[in-house]
Design an enzyme around this catalytic site. Sequence first.
Site, mmCIF file in Angstrom:
data_model
loop_
_atom_site.group_PDB
_atom_site.id
_atom_site.type_symbol
_atom_site.label_atom_id
_atom_site.label_comp_id
_atom_site.label_asym_id
_atom_site.label_seq_id
_atom_site.Cartn_x
_atom_site.Cartn_y
_atom_site.Cartn_z
ATOM 1 N N TYR A 58 0.838 -0.866 -0.327
ATOM 2 C CA TYR A 58 -0.101 -0.225 -0.155
ATOM 3 C C TYR A 58 0.842 2.094 -0.166
ATOM 4 O O TYR A 58 1.969 1.091 1.148
ATOM 5 C CB TYR A 58 -1.012 0.398 0.664
ATOM 6 N N SER A 198 -13.507 -5.044 1.668
ATOM 7 C CA SER A 198 -13.606 -4.428 1.081
ATOM 8 C C SER A 198 -15.297 -4.079 1.005
ATOM 9 O O SER A 198 -16.146 -5.094 0.263
ATOM 10 C CB SER A 198 -13.702 -4.866 -0.403
ATOM 11 N N PRO A 199 -15.612 -4.437 2.530
ATOM 12 C CA PRO A 199 -17.744 -4.500 3.418
ATOM 13 C C PRO A 199 -18.223 -3.662 2.244
ATOM 14 O O PRO A 199 -19.189 -4.019 2.417
ATOM 15 C CB PRO A 199 -17.357 -4.386 4.417
ATOM 16 N N ALA A 201 -17.386 -3.321 -0.561
ATOM 17 C CA ALA A 201 -17.212 -3.444 -2.117
ATOM 18 C C ALA A 201 -16.649 -1.656 -2.462
ATOM 19 O O ALA A 201 -17.028 -1.333 -3.529
ATOM 20 C CB ALA A 201 -18.801 -3.720 -2.928
ATOM 21 N N GLY A 203 -16.899 0.756 -1.621
ATOM 22 C CA GLY A 203 -17.730 1.813 -1.338
ATOM 23 C C GLY A 203 -19.257 1.752 -1.779
ATOM 24 O O GLY A 203 -19.891 2.479 -2.029
ATOM 25 N N LEU A 205 -21.229 -0.237 -2.716
ATOM 26 C CA LEU A 205 -22.930 -0.875 -2.223
ATOM 27 C C LEU A 205 -22.758 0.372 -1.102
ATOM 28 O O LEU A 205 -24.613 0.210 -0.898
ATOM 29 C CB LEU A 205 -22.395 -2.286 -0.740
HETATM 30 N N1 LIG Z 1 -5.600 -8.410 1.646
HETATM 31 C C1 LIG Z 1 -6.585 -8.230 0.362
HETATM 32 O O1 LIG Z 1 -6.349 -8.234 -1.169
HETATM 33 C C2 LIG Z 1 -7.222 -6.600 -0.005
HETATM 34 C C3 LIG Z 1 -7.692 -6.002 -1.066
HETATM 35 C C4 LIG Z 1 -8.543 -5.122 -0.597
HETATM 36 C C5 LIG Z 1 -8.980 -4.385 0.572
HETATM 37 N N2 LIG Z 1 -8.327 -5.119 1.676
HETATM 38 C C6 LIG Z 1 -8.203 -3.941 2.508
HETATM 39 O O2 LIG Z 1 -9.721 -3.916 3.425
HETATM 40 C C7 LIG Z 1 -9.722 -2.500 2.751
HETATM 41 C C8 LIG Z 1 -11.229 -1.893 3.120
HETATM 42 O O3 LIG Z 1 -11.820 -2.733 2.019
HETATM 43 P P1 LIG Z 1 -11.600 -1.139 0.680
HETATM 44 O O4 LIG Z 1 -10.780 -0.255 0.444
HETATM 45 O O5 LIG Z 1 -11.285 -2.144 -0.476
HETATM 46 O O6 LIG Z 1 -13.023 -0.692 0.517
HETATM 47 P P2 LIG Z 1 -14.756 -0.980 1.369
HETATM 48 O O7 LIG Z 1 -13.573 -0.506 3.243
HETATM 49 O O8 LIG Z 1 -15.713 -1.500 1.054
HETATM 50 O O9 LIG Z 1 -14.734 0.963 0.874
HETATM 51 C C9 LIG Z 1 -14.037 2.574 1.422
HETATM 52 C C10 LIG Z 1 -14.942 3.479 1.072
HETATM 53 O O10 LIG Z 1 -16.414 3.071 1.669
HETATM 54 C C11 LIG Z 1 -16.350 5.030 1.791
HETATM 55 N N3 LIG Z 1 -16.700 4.103 3.160
HETATM 56 C C12 LIG Z 1 -16.313 3.787 4.824
HETATM 57 N N4 LIG Z 1 -17.704 4.140 5.794
HETATM 58 C C13 LIG Z 1 -18.646 4.498 5.379
HETATM 59 C C14 LIG Z 1 -19.693 4.685 5.473
HETATM 60 N N5 LIG Z 1 -20.084 4.557 7.162
HETATM 61 N N6 LIG Z 1 -20.350 5.781 5.198
HETATM 62 C C15 LIG Z 1 -19.947 5.333 3.414
HETATM 63 N N7 LIG Z 1 -19.041 5.475 3.075
HETATM 64 C C16 LIG Z 1 -17.573 4.958 3.896
HETATM 65 C C17 LIG Z 1 -14.859 5.355 2.433
HETATM 66 O O11 LIG Z 1 -15.057 6.673 2.522
HETATM 67 P P3 LIG Z 1 -13.697 7.730 3.018
HETATM 68 O O12 LIG Z 1 -12.395 7.227 2.512
HETATM 69 O O13 LIG Z 1 -13.725 8.618 1.995
HETATM 70 O O14 LIG Z 1 -14.079 7.730 4.471
HETATM 71 C C18 LIG Z 1 -14.231 4.530 1.330
HETATM 72 O O15 LIG Z 1 -14.900 5.094 -0.417
HETATM 73 C C19 LIG Z 1 -8.688 -2.242 2.746
HETATM 74 O O16 LIG Z 1 -8.055 -0.737 2.693
HETATM 75 C C20 LIG Z 1 -7.543 -3.265 2.347
HETATM 76 O O17 LIG Z 1 -6.731 -2.564 3.777
HETATM 77 C C21 LIG Z 1 -7.825 -6.219 1.286
#
Ligand SMILES: NC(=O)c1ccc[n+]([C@@H]2O[C@H](COP(=O)([O-])OP(=O)(O)OC[C@H]3O[C@@H](n4cnc5c(N)ncnc54)[C@H](OP(=O)(O)O)[C@@H]3O)[C@@H](O)[C@H]2O)c1
Length: 277
Positions: A58, A198-199, A201, A203, A205
Site C-alpha cells: 500500500y 472491501s465490506p 464493495a 464503497g 454498496l
Molecule cells: N487482502 C487484500 O487483497 C485486500 C484487497 C482490498 C482491500 N483490502 C483491505 O480491506 C480494506 C477495506 O476495503 P476497501 O478499501 O477496498 O473498500 P471498502 O472498505 O469496502 O470501502 C471504502 C470506501 O467506503 C467509504 N466509506 C467507509 N465508511 C463509510 C461509511 N460509513 N459511509 C459511507 N462511506 C464509507 C470510504 O470513504 P472515505 O475513505 O472517504 O471515508 C471509501 O471510499 C482496505 O483498505 C484494505 O486494508 C485487502
Amino acid sequence: METKELSITGVQMPVIGMGTWKLGGSFASDYSHDQQAIESLKAGIELGLILIDTAELYGTGHSEELVGEAVKRVRDKVFIATKVSPQHLTCDGVLRAAEASLTRLQTNYIDLYQVHWPNSSIPIRETMRAMERLVDEGKVRFIGVSNFSVELLRQAQEYLSKYQIVSNQVEYNLLNRRIEKDLLPFAEKEHITVIAYSPFAVGRLLSYSGRGKDTLKQLAVKYGRTIAQLCLNWLIYKQPVIAIPKAISIKHLEENAGAAGWRMEPEDYEIVDKVFH
Ligand SMILES: NC(=O)c1ccc[n+]([C@@H]2O[C@H](COP(=O)([O-])OP(=O)(O)OC[C@H]3O[C@@H](n4cnc5c(N)ncnc54)[C@H](OP(=O)(O)O)[C@@H]3O)[C@@H](O)[C@H]2O)c1
C-alpha cells in the site's frame, strides 16, 4: 467495542477494524494527505477500531509508515496486521520484507503477518518456513493468509509444524458472497477467523440502487441505523467474520464503529440473505 476471539488464540479482536488501502497512496506513495490520514487513524483507535490492516504494497510502504506514526504512543493498545507481497514469498524474501515492515511501522513486532496473495511460482513450504521463524524470533505474533482458497489454506497449514494459520483475509460483502460456498463453512469448522475486506464493495454498496436496496432502507429505519452499519453488521453476524472497512472521514469512522454491539432479529438477517442472493 464488541470483540471476537482471533481463531483459538485467546486474543480478543474488535469485530470492526480499519483498512488502509489508499491511505498514503495506492501503487505509489502519496504524501499529500499524511496529516489527515494520521488523525483519522488516531480517531479510529479512540473509537475502539484497534485492528489496523495495512500491507507493504500500500503506497509502496507509505501506508505502513503512516500507521507507525499514528500508533507509536499506543503501540501496546493496537493490533497491527500487515502483509507480505506475493513477489517476496521466498524464505529470504519474507524475512527481508518483515524487517522492512517493522522499520516502517516503528515497532519490533507485527501482531498478524499475512501472505497477501498466493504465488504459484514459489513453494508455499518456503514461505511458511520463514513465517514460523518470524514467530520463533518474536517478530510476528500470529500467521495469517489472504486470498487463499480452502485447498491452499490446507496446504500452507501442512508446512507449519508449530503454529496455526489464524486467519484468511478475503473479499466479502453483500454483493460478493462467493466465500459462503466453501471457505466460510471451512473457517467456521476449523476456527479460522475470516477478515472481510472491501465490506462496502469499495464503497459501491453505499451508492447501490439494485435489488435489496429497499430492504436495507426499511431495516435501517426499523433499527435506527444507517445502511453502512447494516452492511457491516450483516458481516459480523456470521460467526468467524470480522470486517475492516477503510475510511478516512471521521464521520465514516464513527458510523462504522456504531455497526457493532447490537443485532437485528434473526429473521431480518435471513431476509437480507435472501434478497441479496
Ligand atoms: N487482502 C487484500 O487483497 C485486500 C484487497 C482490498 C482491500 N483490502 C483491505 O480491506 C480494506 C477495506 O476495503 P476497501 O478499501 O477496498 O473498500 P471498502 O472498505 O469496502 O470501502 C471504502 C470506501 O467506503 C467509504 N466509506 C467507509 N465508511 C463509510 C461509511 N460509513 N459511509 C459511507 N462511506 C464509507 C470510504 O470513504 P472515505 O475513505 O472517504 O471515508 C471509501 O471510499 C482496505 O483498505 C484494505 O486494508 C485487502
